[in-house]
Design a protein around this motif. Structure first.
Motif, short mmCIF file in Angstrom:
data_model
loop_
_atom_site.label_atom_id
_atom_site.label_comp_id
_atom_site.label_asym_id
_atom_site.label_seq_id
_atom_site.Cartn_x
_atom_site.Cartn_y
_atom_site.Cartn_z
N PRO A 292 0.80 -1.23 0.00
CA PRO A 292 0.00 0.00 0.00
C PRO A 292 0.83 1.29 0.00
N GLU A 293 2.13 1.19 0.23
CA GLU A 293 3.00 2.38 0.19
C GLU A 293 3.27 2.85 -1.24
N PHE A 294 2.93 2.02 -2.23
CA PHE A 294 3.21 2.34 -3.63
C PHE A 294 1.95 2.23 -4.46
N TYR A 295 1.83 3.11 -5.43
CA TYR A 295 0.68 3.09 -6.34
C TYR A 295 0.77 1.87 -7.26
N ASP A 296 -0.38 1.29 -7.57
CA ASP A 296 -0.46 0.17 -8.50
C ASP A 296 -0.71 0.73 -9.91
N PHE A 297 0.28 0.63 -10.77
CA PHE A 297 0.20 1.19 -12.11
C PHE A 297 -0.42 0.23 -13.13
N ALA A 298 -1.07 -0.82 -12.68
CA ALA A 298 -1.63 -1.83 -13.58
C ALA A 298 -2.57 -1.23 -14.62
N ASP A 299 -3.36 -0.25 -14.25
CA ASP A 299 -4.30 0.36 -15.20
C ASP A 299 -3.68 1.49 -16.01
N LEU A 300 -2.40 1.76 -15.79
CA LEU A 300 -1.72 2.85 -16.51
C LEU A 300 -0.53 2.31 -17.31
N GLY A 301 -0.70 1.15 -17.88
CA GLY A 301 0.37 0.58 -18.70
C GLY A 301 1.09 -0.59 -18.06
#
Length: 165
Positions: free
Chosen positions: A24-33
């Motif tokens: 949870p300390e890092f954003y999940d970029f799965a939907d952004l490439g």
């Protein structure tokens, strides 16, 4: 500036812990490439303990809107790691046989474009044949055999050491 050892055990522990979930300390970029290179960066950061905050050309993460291109971009990650002469981890490209757990493997297609980053977590040898295991995000993988991936080419990124101020 001084060089310190890259803690491969911590990088592997991080990759194994978060391979099938998200820190949870890092954003999940799965939907952004895709989140694969961001996950690789998180693992390398766990083993290095230092980021490089040089604007644009560094390697850092503050939040989803304030990060370097190298944190989450396949080619940018490779370029930073293999040319970094400042603070942070630095690496060289190697073939599979030159990699050890904690290193990064990038997969490429027939057109010569690299598209996926994996964290090497284990190497097993049996009867002279080496088998490589990885953890990754996107199509989440925990100790998946590298030879089960479909790719045209690969490059290994061997982390040599870390520079700290």
């Amino acid at each position: 500036m001084r060089e310190t050892e890259y803690n491969r055990a911590k990088a592997v522990q991080y990759a194994e812990k978060w391979a099938l979930s998200r820190n949870p300390e890092f954003y999940d970029f799965a939907d952004l490439g895709g989140d694969c290179t961001a996950f690789a960066s998180q693992s390398v950061y766990a083993g290095s303990g230092v980021m490089n905050y040089t604007p644009t050309f560094g390697w850092y993460y503050i939040d989803a809107n304030d990060k370097s291109p190298s944190w989450s971009g396949v080619d940018y990650f490779y370029n930073f790691m293999t040319t970094n002469e400042g603070v942070g981890p630095f690496a060289e490209e190697r073939g599979l046989e030159g990699l050890t757990p904690g290193d990064i493997i990038q997969l490429g297609n027939e057109e010569g474009r690299f598209y996926h980053s994996l964290v090497l977590t284990m190497v097993r040898s049996l009867r002279g044949r080496r088998t490589y295991y990885v953890c990754a995000h996107n199509n989440d993988a925990y100790q998946r055999r590298l030879d089960t991936y479909d790719y045209a080419m690969l490059r290994g990124i061997h982390i040599i050491a870390v520079r700290k101020e």
